[in-house]
Design a protein around this motif. Sequence first.
Motif, short mmCIF file in Angstrom:
data_model
loop_
_atom_site.label_atom_id
_atom_site.label_comp_id
_atom_site.label_asym_id
_atom_site.label_seq_id
_atom_site.Cartn_x
_atom_site.Cartn_y
_atom_site.Cartn_z
N ARG A 118 22.35 60.38 -28.52
CA ARG A 118 21.97 61.38 -27.52
C ARG A 118 21.23 60.63 -26.43
NH1 ARG A 118 18.89 66.47 -29.63
NH2 ARG A 118 21.02 67.00 -30.28
N ALA A 119 21.67 60.77 -25.22
CA ALA A 119 21.17 59.93 -24.14
C ALA A 119 19.70 60.20 -23.84
CB ALA A 119 22.01 60.15 -22.88
N PHE A 120 18.95 59.13 -23.61
CA PHE A 120 17.58 59.25 -23.11
C PHE A 120 17.60 59.93 -21.75
CE2 PHE A 120 16.70 55.48 -25.89
CZ PHE A 120 15.61 56.00 -26.59
N THR A 121 16.56 60.71 -21.49
CA THR A 121 16.35 61.25 -20.15
C THR A 121 15.17 60.52 -19.54
OG1 THR A 121 17.16 63.44 -20.83
CG2 THR A 121 15.87 63.33 -18.81
N PHE A 122 15.46 59.63 -18.60
CA PHE A 122 14.40 58.80 -18.02
C PHE A 122 13.63 59.57 -16.95
CE2 PHE A 122 16.77 55.45 -20.06
CZ PHE A 122 15.79 54.53 -20.42
N VAL A 123 12.32 59.58 -17.09
CA VAL A 123 11.44 60.14 -16.07
C VAL A 123 11.23 59.11 -14.97
CG1 VAL A 123 9.14 61.08 -15.62
CG2 VAL A 123 10.30 61.62 -17.77
N SER A 124 11.11 57.87 -15.37
CA SER A 124 11.01 56.75 -14.43
C SER A 124 11.44 55.48 -15.14
CB SER A 124 9.58 56.60 -13.88
OG SER A 124 8.67 56.36 -14.94
N GLY A 125 11.83 54.47 -14.36
CA GLY A 125 12.27 53.23 -14.96
C GLY A 125 13.66 53.32 -15.55
N GLY A 126 13.95 52.41 -16.51
CA GLY A 126 15.28 52.39 -17.10
C GLY A 126 15.30 51.64 -18.42
N PRO A 127 16.50 51.25 -18.88
CA PRO A 127 16.66 50.61 -20.19
C PRO A 127 16.00 49.23 -20.24
CG PRO A 127 18.75 51.45 -19.34
CD PRO A 127 17.78 51.50 -18.22
N PHE A 128 16.06 48.64 -21.47
CA PHE A 128 15.54 47.29 -21.68
C PHE A 128 16.28 46.30 -20.77
CE2 PHE A 128 15.25 48.97 -26.24
CZ PHE A 128 13.93 49.38 -26.10
N LYS A 129 15.52 45.36 -20.22
CA LYS A 129 16.12 44.26 -19.48
C LYS A 129 15.80 42.92 -20.11
CE LYS A 129 16.05 46.71 -15.05
NZ LYS A 129 15.54 46.72 -13.64
N GLY A 130 14.82 42.93 -21.02
CA GLY A 130 14.43 41.69 -21.67
C GLY A 130 13.86 41.97 -23.05
N PRO A 131 13.59 40.93 -23.84
CA PRO A 131 13.11 41.12 -25.21
C PRO A 131 11.70 41.68 -25.31
CG PRO A 131 13.08 38.79 -24.60
CD PRO A 131 13.79 39.51 -23.51
N ASP A 132 10.94 41.58 -24.22
CA ASP A 132 9.55 42.06 -24.24
C ASP A 132 9.38 43.36 -23.48
OD1 ASP A 132 8.72 39.84 -25.73
OD2 ASP A 132 8.42 38.63 -23.92
N ASP A 133 10.47 44.10 -23.32
CA ASP A 133 10.40 45.40 -22.64
C ASP A 133 10.08 46.51 -23.64
OD1 ASP A 133 10.84 44.35 -20.20
OD2 ASP A 133 12.95 44.94 -20.04
N LEU A 134 9.45 47.56 -23.14
CA LEU A 134 9.02 48.69 -23.96
C LEU A 134 9.38 49.99 -23.25
CD1 LEU A 134 7.13 49.96 -26.29
CD2 LEU A 134 5.29 49.75 -24.60
N ILE A 135 9.95 50.92 -24.00
CA ILE A 135 10.19 52.28 -23.50
C ILE A 135 9.21 53.21 -24.20
CG2 ILE A 135 11.83 54.20 -23.43
CD1 ILE A 135 14.09 52.17 -23.34
N ILE A 136 8.55 54.06 -23.44
CA ILE A 136 7.63 55.04 -24.02
C ILE A 136 8.03 56.43 -23.55
CG2 ILE A 136 5.70 53.40 -24.15
CD1 ILE A 136 4.53 54.72 -21.66
#
Length: 368
Positions: A118-136
């Motif tokens: 089920r697709a994420f609904t992004f309020v701001s930003g986007g998917p991971f671009k690197g190994p140290d990225d975080l989605i909250i």
Amino acid sequence: MNKLIVGNLVHRPLRSVISAFAVAIEVIMILSVVAIFYGILNGSRAQTSGIGGDMIVHPGAASALMNTSSASADVRVADVLAKLPHVQVVSPVYIKLTAGTSLETVYGIDFNSFNALRAFTFVSGGPFKGPDDLIIDDLQAAATPHLNVGDSVKVLNHNFKVCGIVEHGKGSRKFIPLQTMEALDNSPGKATMFYLRTEEQPQYQEAIRSEILHTDGLQDWSVQTMQEFLSTLTPDHLPGFNIALRVVISIATIIGFMVIFQSMYTAVMERTREIGILKSMGAGQLSIVSVVLRETMLLASAGIAIGVAATYMLRAVLHNRFPTLSFAVTTDWVFKAIGIALLGALLGAFYPALKAARKDPIDALSYE
């Protein structure tokens, strides 16, 4: 009699206020503990169902505490599951329970497959671009003042950069790349479970279950539909849940009982002459008992009203101060708390009422 009851309460305002607040505290304790317990449970159910999977596959027996289990599944099992008929998406997830400033779960995910459930609904930003990225999620962002995309956050003793903020309700509040989670936990190529999206017909899910359990190496795995897993997220399936709830409710009830008992017992002793006068005027034992119990009910009703109102105020304050905290005040538990408080108050007043009713009018009138 009604004027007498009100007059007795007004004549001793401090005792009346203390008694009412003791009942209020009893109600607040019951509703608050239930709200936190059930809030966490209901929140977990809502977040799990929001992932979008139709089935859950993981090593070992089915458990409501699956999110606390270790990552013992080989990620390559996802390729095996993806080849089964009627399976549309397979997403490996590595779940880590952390106990920092608060108890929370962090999901290590393969973004593409997890997003396909089920697709994420992004309020701001986007998917991971690197190994140290975080989605909250947005609630986690609101709980941390001035947290925006691009800011640094420490998770699992590792510094991550927030790459995206999404709407809440999809499994966890924090997501990191699966490979990063494996490296941080020193478990390369491992996952906790696999979420499957399947064709919708129930008979397909039964066929998938049968195929998985007949696959070499997966015979002892747990295969559940999402509905089956959610049905395990109930108080009866969580060790100690009901016991802890009963202990807190019992303590709260005892507090209310003892305060009402002490208050009404002292009131009866102080009103010995008053009781003698009432009996000499023809009041029977039932009338005397009625006076004491009605006074108790008035105190308890005031305390209950204060307690319920204070609980809803507490919910508003907590929601504003801790957005990620689930605090579920339900109507059925409000009525249960009212019943428990009334019963405790009546039991606390019963013996003093009987003692007052049994007083001899001659002895009562001569009491100094």
